[in-house]
Design a protein around this motif. Structure first.
Motif, PDB file in Angstrom:
ATOM      1  N   GLN A 147      24.191   5.625 -45.487  1.00 48.40           N
ATOM      2  CA  GLN A 147      25.587   5.269 -45.731  1.00 48.40           C
ATOM      3  C   GLN A 147      25.748   3.756 -45.870  1.00 48.40           C
ATOM      4  OE1 GLN A 147      28.329   6.702 -42.778  1.00 48.40           O
ATOM      5  NE2 GLN A 147      30.089   6.319 -44.071  1.00 48.40           N
ATOM      6  N   THR A 148      25.100   3.004 -44.994  1.00 48.92           N
ATOM      7  CA  THR A 148      25.155   1.543 -45.077  1.00 48.92           C
ATOM      8  C   THR A 148      24.578   1.064 -46.404  1.00 48.92           C
ATOM      9  OG1 THR A 148      24.958   1.371 -42.677  1.00 48.92           O
ATOM     10  CG2 THR A 148      24.418  -0.599 -43.956  1.00 48.92           C
ATOM     11  N   THR A 149      23.473   1.679 -46.815  1.00 43.61           N
ATOM     12  CA  THR A 149      22.852   1.316 -48.092  1.00 43.61           C
ATOM     13  C   THR A 149      23.803   1.591 -49.248  1.00 43.61           C
ATOM     14  OG1 THR A 149      20.655   1.794 -47.208  1.00 43.61           O
ATOM     15  CG2 THR A 149      20.877   1.741 -49.605  1.00 43.61           C
TER      16      THR A 149
ATOM     17  N   CYS B 201      25.466  -0.783 -51.984  1.00 42.76           N
ATOM     18  CA  CYS B 201      25.366  -0.473 -53.414  1.00 42.76           C
ATOM     19  C   CYS B 201      26.729  -0.557 -54.076  1.00 42.76           C
ATOM     20  CB  CYS B 201      24.802   0.932 -53.625  1.00 42.76           C
ATOM     21  SG  CYS B 201      23.047   1.068 -53.443  1.00 42.76           S
ATOM     22  N   TYR B 202      27.737  -0.017 -53.412  1.00 40.73           N
ATOM     23  CA  TYR B 202      29.078  -0.007 -53.987  1.00 40.73           C
ATOM     24  C   TYR B 202      29.602  -1.433 -54.172  1.00 40.73           C
ATOM     25  CZ  TYR B 202      33.990   0.957 -54.750  1.00 40.73           C
ATOM     26  OH  TYR B 202      35.243   1.004 -55.284  1.00 40.73           O
ATOM     27  N   THR B 203      29.395  -2.260 -53.157  1.00 40.73           N
ATOM     28  CA  THR B 203      29.905  -3.635 -53.257  1.00 40.73           C
ATOM     29  C   THR B 203      29.146  -4.448 -54.302  1.00 40.73           C
ATOM     30  OG1 THR B 203      28.521  -4.401 -51.435  1.00 40.73           O
ATOM     31  CG2 THR B 203      30.746  -3.661 -50.887  1.00 40.73           C
ATOM     32  N   ALA B 204      27.907  -4.047 -54.579  1.00 43.92           N
ATOM     33  CA  ALA B 204      27.096  -4.757 -55.570  1.00 43.92           C
ATOM     34  C   ALA B 204      26.843  -3.875 -56.795  1.00 43.92           C
ATOM     35  CB  ALA B 204      25.773  -5.178 -54.944  1.00 43.92           C
TER      36      ALA B 204
ATOM     37  N   SER C 147      15.956   8.575 -36.596  1.00 42.14           N
ATOM     38  CA  SER C 147      16.370   9.934 -36.258  1.00 42.14           C
ATOM     39  C   SER C 147      17.269  10.411 -37.403  1.00 42.14           C
ATOM     40  CB  SER C 147      17.137   9.954 -34.939  1.00 42.14           C
ATOM     41  OG  SER C 147      18.429   9.408 -35.124  1.00 42.14           O
ATOM     42  N   PRO C 148      17.523  11.707 -37.510  1.00 44.41           N
ATOM     43  CA  PRO C 148      18.404  12.171 -38.597  1.00 44.41           C
ATOM     44  C   PRO C 148      19.780  11.497 -38.594  1.00 44.41           C
ATOM     45  CG  PRO C 148      17.224  14.026 -37.686  1.00 44.41           C
ATOM     46  CD  PRO C 148      16.910  12.843 -36.805  1.00 44.41           C
ATOM     47  N   HIS C 149      20.354  11.296 -37.425  1.00 44.16           N
ATOM     48  CA  HIS C 149      21.665  10.640 -37.373  1.00 44.16           C
ATOM     49  C   HIS C 149      21.574   9.176 -37.787  1.00 44.16           C
ATOM     50  CE1 HIS C 149      23.471  14.170 -35.643  1.00 44.16           C
ATOM     51  NE2 HIS C 149      22.541  14.196 -34.706  1.00 44.16           N
ATOM     52  N   GLU C 150      20.534   8.490 -37.332  1.00 49.86           N
ATOM     53  CA  GLU C 150      20.332   7.091 -37.727  1.00 49.86           C
ATOM     54  C   GLU C 150      20.054   7.005 -39.221  1.00 49.86           C
ATOM     55  OE1 GLU C 150      18.418   5.494 -33.519  1.00 49.86           O
ATOM     56  OE2 GLU C 150      17.123   6.380 -35.051  1.00 49.86           O
ATOM     57  N   ALA C 151      19.316   7.981 -39.745  1.00 45.13           N
ATOM     58  CA  ALA C 151      19.001   8.000 -41.174  1.00 45.13           C
ATOM     59  C   ALA C 151      20.269   8.147 -42.008  1.00 45.13           C
ATOM     60  CB  ALA C 151      18.027   9.133 -41.481  1.00 45.13           C
ATOM     61  N   GLU C 152      21.182   9.005 -41.568  1.00 41.58           N
ATOM     62  CA  GLU C 152      22.445   9.152 -42.286  1.00 41.58           C
ATOM     63  C   GLU C 152      23.250   7.859 -42.237  1.00 41.58           C
ATOM     64  OE1 GLU C 152      24.322  12.599 -40.601  1.00 41.58           O
ATOM     65  OE2 GLU C 152      22.980  13.972 -41.681  1.00 41.58           O
ATOM     66  N   ASP C 153      23.279   7.202 -41.078  1.00 45.23           N
ATOM     67  CA  ASP C 153      23.976   5.915 -40.971  1.00 45.23           C
ATOM     68  C   ASP C 153      23.349   4.883 -41.909  1.00 45.23           C
ATOM     69  OD1 ASP C 153      25.686   6.935 -39.071  1.00 45.23           O
ATOM     70  OD2 ASP C 153      24.670   5.991 -37.357  1.00 45.23           O
TER      71      ASP C 153
ATOM     72  N   ARG D  72      14.959  -0.897 -52.123  1.00 44.14           N
ATOM     73  CA  ARG D  72      14.809  -2.208 -51.490  1.00 44.14           C
ATOM     74  C   ARG D  72      16.008  -2.476 -50.595  1.00 44.14           C
ATOM     75  NH1 ARG D  72      11.766  -6.939 -53.537  1.00 44.14           N
ATOM     76  NH2 ARG D  72      12.051  -8.460 -51.923  1.00 44.14           N
ATOM     77  N   MET D  73      17.196  -2.094 -51.049  1.00 43.97           N
ATOM     78  CA  MET D  73      18.401  -2.235 -50.219  1.00 43.97           C
ATOM     79  C   MET D  73      18.256  -1.409 -48.942  1.00 43.97           C
ATOM     80  SD  MET D  73      21.456  -1.990 -53.003  1.00 43.97           S
ATOM     81  CE  MET D  73      22.715  -3.173 -52.571  1.00 43.97           C
ATOM     82  N   LEU D  74      17.717  -0.187 -49.072  1.00 45.20           N
ATOM     83  CA  LEU D  74      17.509   0.675 -47.909  1.00 45.20           C
ATOM     84  C   LEU D  74      16.577   0.000 -46.907  1.00 45.20           C
ATOM     85  CD1 LEU D  74      17.868   3.681 -46.714  1.00 45.20           C
ATOM     86  CD2 LEU D  74      15.598   4.034 -47.668  1.00 45.20           C
ATOM     87  N   LEU D  75      15.469  -0.548 -47.384  1.00 44.90           N
ATOM     88  CA  LEU D  75      14.532  -1.234 -46.485  1.00 44.90           C
ATOM     89  C   LEU D  75      15.176  -2.455 -45.840  1.00 44.90           C
ATOM     90  CD1 LEU D  75      11.289  -0.995 -48.634  1.00 44.90           C
ATOM     91  CD2 LEU D  75      11.724   0.163 -46.459  1.00 44.90           C
TER      92      LEU D  75
END
Length: 183
Positions: free
Chosen positions: A37-39, A43-46, A28-34, A62-65
Protein backbone atom coordinates in the motif's frame (compact mmCIF):
# COMPACT_ATOMS: atom_id res chain seq x y z
CA UNK A 1 -9.95 11.56 -14.92
CA UNK A 2 -8.04 9.16 -17.19
CA UNK A 3 -4.84 9.25 -15.10
CA UNK A 4 -6.67 8.11 -11.96
CA UNK A 5 -8.35 5.31 -13.90
CA UNK A 6 -4.99 4.19 -15.34
CA UNK A 7 -3.46 4.15 -11.88
CA UNK A 8 -6.42 2.26 -10.39
CA UNK A 9 -6.14 -0.41 -13.09
CA UNK A 10 -2.40 -0.68 -12.52
CA UNK A 11 -2.83 -0.94 -8.74
CA UNK A 12 -5.39 -3.75 -9.13
CA UNK A 13 -3.07 -5.62 -11.52
CA UNK A 14 0.02 -5.42 -9.34
CA UNK A 15 -1.39 -5.65 -5.81
CA UNK A 16 -1.01 -9.43 -5.35
CA UNK A 17 2.44 -9.48 -6.93
CA UNK A 18 3.69 -6.66 -4.67
CA UNK A 19 2.29 -8.33 -1.55
CA UNK A 20 3.81 -11.71 -2.46
CA UNK A 21 7.19 -10.10 -3.17
CA UNK A 22 7.09 -8.33 0.20
CA UNK A 23 6.29 -11.61 1.98
CA UNK A 24 9.26 -13.28 0.33
CA UNK A 25 11.42 -10.31 1.29
CA UNK A 26 10.68 -11.15 4.93
CA UNK A 27 7.45 -9.33 5.83
CA UNK A 28 4.48 -10.91 7.57
CA UNK A 29 1.33 -10.91 5.41
CA UNK A 30 -0.03 -7.86 7.24
CA UNK A 31 3.28 -6.00 6.94
CA UNK A 32 3.45 -7.00 3.28
CA UNK A 33 0.03 -5.47 2.62
CA UNK A 34 1.11 -2.27 4.39
CA UNK A 35 4.30 -2.19 2.35
CA UNK A 36 2.44 -2.75 -0.93
CA UNK A 37 0.00 0.00 0.00
CA UNK A 38 2.82 2.41 0.85
CA UNK A 39 4.49 1.57 -2.46
CA UNK A 40 1.28 2.22 -4.38
CA UNK A 41 0.78 5.53 -2.56
CA UNK A 42 4.26 6.57 -3.67
CA UNK A 43 3.43 5.36 -7.18
CA UNK A 44 0.30 7.49 -7.21
CA UNK A 45 2.11 10.63 -6.09
CA UNK A 46 4.80 10.02 -8.72
CA UNK A 47 2.47 8.52 -11.36
CA UNK A 48 3.71 10.71 -14.25
CA UNK A 49 7.27 9.51 -13.54
CA UNK A 50 6.12 5.91 -13.25
CA UNK A 51 4.33 6.11 -16.59
CA UNK A 52 7.37 7.71 -18.26
CA UNK A 53 9.81 5.13 -16.86
CA UNK A 54 11.55 3.00 -19.45
CA UNK A 55 10.62 -0.05 -17.41
CA UNK A 56 7.60 0.54 -15.21
CA UNK A 57 7.83 -2.84 -13.47
CA UNK A 58 11.45 -2.38 -12.41
CA UNK A 59 10.69 1.20 -11.32
CA UNK A 60 7.84 0.07 -9.06
CA UNK A 61 9.78 -2.84 -7.54
CA UNK A 62 12.61 -0.43 -6.78
CA UNK A 63 10.02 1.70 -4.97
CA UNK A 64 8.93 -1.42 -3.05
CA UNK A 65 12.52 -2.12 -1.96
CA UNK A 66 13.01 1.51 -0.96
CA UNK A 67 9.78 1.47 1.07
CA UNK A 68 10.96 -1.72 2.79
CA UNK A 69 14.32 -0.14 3.63
CA UNK A 70 12.61 3.01 4.90
CA UNK A 71 10.28 1.03 7.14
CA UNK A 72 13.16 -0.96 8.60
CA UNK A 73 15.01 2.22 9.41
CA UNK A 74 12.09 3.46 11.47
CA UNK A 75 11.58 0.38 13.61
CA UNK A 76 13.03 -3.02 14.35
CA UNK A 77 11.50 -6.01 12.59
CA UNK A 78 12.32 -9.27 14.31
CA UNK A 79 12.25 -12.38 12.20
CA UNK A 80 8.82 -13.93 12.31
CA UNK A 81 7.58 -16.84 10.26
CA UNK A 82 4.76 -15.92 7.93
CA UNK A 83 1.37 -17.25 8.94
CA UNK A 84 0.43 -17.82 5.33
CA UNK A 85 1.23 -16.57 1.84
CA UNK A 86 -1.27 -14.51 -0.12
CA UNK A 87 -3.40 -16.77 -2.28
CA UNK A 88 -3.09 -16.70 -6.05
CA UNK A 89 -6.31 -15.47 -7.65
CA UNK A 90 -7.05 -18.82 -9.33
CA UNK A 91 -7.44 -20.43 -5.88
CA UNK A 92 -5.66 -23.73 -6.62
CA UNK A 93 -3.53 -24.91 -3.72
CA UNK A 94 -2.42 -28.08 -2.00
CA UNK A 95 -3.58 -27.40 1.55
CA UNK A 96 -1.65 -30.28 3.13
CA UNK A 97 1.78 -29.23 1.92
CA UNK A 98 1.37 -25.47 1.79
CA UNK A 99 2.46 -24.72 5.35
CA UNK A 100 5.56 -26.93 5.16
CA UNK A 101 6.53 -25.58 1.77
CA UNK A 102 6.09 -21.94 2.80
CA UNK A 103 8.09 -22.51 5.98
CA UNK A 104 10.91 -24.25 4.10
CA UNK A 105 11.11 -21.52 1.46
CA UNK A 106 11.09 -18.73 4.06
CA UNK A 107 13.80 -20.42 6.11
CA UNK A 108 15.93 -20.98 3.03
CA UNK A 109 15.49 -17.40 1.84
CA UNK A 110 16.31 -16.12 5.34
CA UNK A 111 19.66 -17.93 5.14
CA UNK A 112 20.67 -15.82 2.13
CA UNK A 113 22.44 -12.48 2.41
CA UNK A 114 20.06 -9.56 1.86
CA UNK A 115 21.45 -8.69 -1.59
CA UNK A 116 21.10 -12.29 -2.75
CA UNK A 117 17.58 -12.60 -1.31
CA UNK A 118 16.51 -9.39 -3.10
CA UNK A 119 17.74 -10.77 -6.43
CA UNK A 120 16.03 -14.15 -5.96
CA UNK A 121 12.72 -12.62 -4.88
CA UNK A 122 12.61 -10.07 -7.69
CA UNK A 123 13.75 -12.52 -10.36
CA UNK A 124 11.68 -15.58 -9.45
CA UNK A 125 8.86 -14.54 -7.15
CA UNK A 126 8.09 -11.17 -8.74
CA UNK A 127 8.91 -12.51 -12.22
CA UNK A 128 11.19 -9.68 -13.31
CA UNK A 129 13.72 -10.24 -16.08
CA UNK A 130 17.44 -9.96 -15.32
CA UNK A 131 17.45 -6.47 -16.83
CA UNK A 132 14.40 -5.39 -14.81
CA UNK A 133 15.92 -6.83 -11.64
CA UNK A 134 19.14 -4.92 -12.32
CA UNK A 135 17.18 -1.71 -12.86
CA UNK A 136 15.14 -2.24 -9.70
CA UNK A 137 18.27 -2.80 -7.61
CA UNK A 138 20.39 -0.18 -9.37
CA UNK A 139 23.15 -2.66 -10.23
CA UNK A 140 24.57 -3.99 -13.53
CA UNK A 141 22.96 -7.06 -15.13
CA UNK A 142 26.21 -8.99 -14.56
CA UNK A 143 25.89 -8.38 -10.82
CA UNK A 144 22.36 -9.77 -10.90
CA UNK A 145 23.59 -12.86 -12.75
CA UNK A 146 26.47 -13.51 -10.35
CA UNK A 147 24.38 -12.91 -7.21
CA UNK A 148 21.66 -15.14 -8.61
CA UNK A 149 24.12 -17.89 -9.46
CA UNK A 150 25.63 -17.88 -5.97
CA UNK A 151 22.21 -17.66 -4.30
CA UNK A 152 20.81 -20.57 -6.32
CA UNK A 153 23.88 -22.66 -5.49
CA UNK A 154 23.35 -21.91 -1.80
CA UNK A 155 19.63 -22.66 -2.03
CA UNK A 156 20.22 -25.95 -3.86
CA UNK A 157 22.27 -27.15 -0.90
CA UNK A 158 19.89 -25.75 1.74
CA UNK A 159 18.64 -28.46 4.09
CA UNK A 160 15.22 -26.79 4.40
CA UNK A 161 14.53 -27.32 0.70
CA UNK A 162 16.01 -30.81 0.36
CA UNK A 163 12.80 -32.71 1.01
CA UNK A 164 10.78 -30.49 -1.37
CA UNK A 165 12.58 -31.98 -4.37
CA UNK A 166 10.50 -34.45 -6.40
CA UNK A 167 11.52 -38.04 -5.75
CA UNK A 168 13.71 -37.08 -2.80
CA UNK A 169 14.94 -39.90 -0.64
CA UNK A 170 17.53 -39.21 2.03
CA UNK A 171 20.94 -40.66 1.28
CA UNK A 172 21.90 -43.54 3.57
CA UNK A 173 24.79 -42.99 5.92
CA UNK A 174 28.08 -43.84 4.26
CA UNK A 175 29.59 -46.98 5.63
CA UNK A 176 32.64 -46.92 3.36
CA UNK A 177 34.13 -43.92 5.15
CA UNK A 178 37.23 -44.79 7.17
CA UNK A 179 36.66 -44.99 10.89
CA UNK A 180 38.13 -42.17 12.90
CA UNK A 181 40.78 -43.24 15.29
CA UNK A 182 40.59 -41.98 18.83
CA UNK A 183 43.47 -42.08 21.21
Amino acid sequence: MQTDDDFADYARETWTSLVRAAVFLGCSPHEAEDLAQTTLVRCYTAWPSVVRADNRTAYVYRMLLNCLRDSKRRRWWGERPAERLPEPRDGRRDETAAVDTADAVHRALASLAKAARDVVVLRYFAGLSERETAEALGVPVGTVKSRLSRALAQLSADAHLTDLRPGFTPAPARSDAPARETT
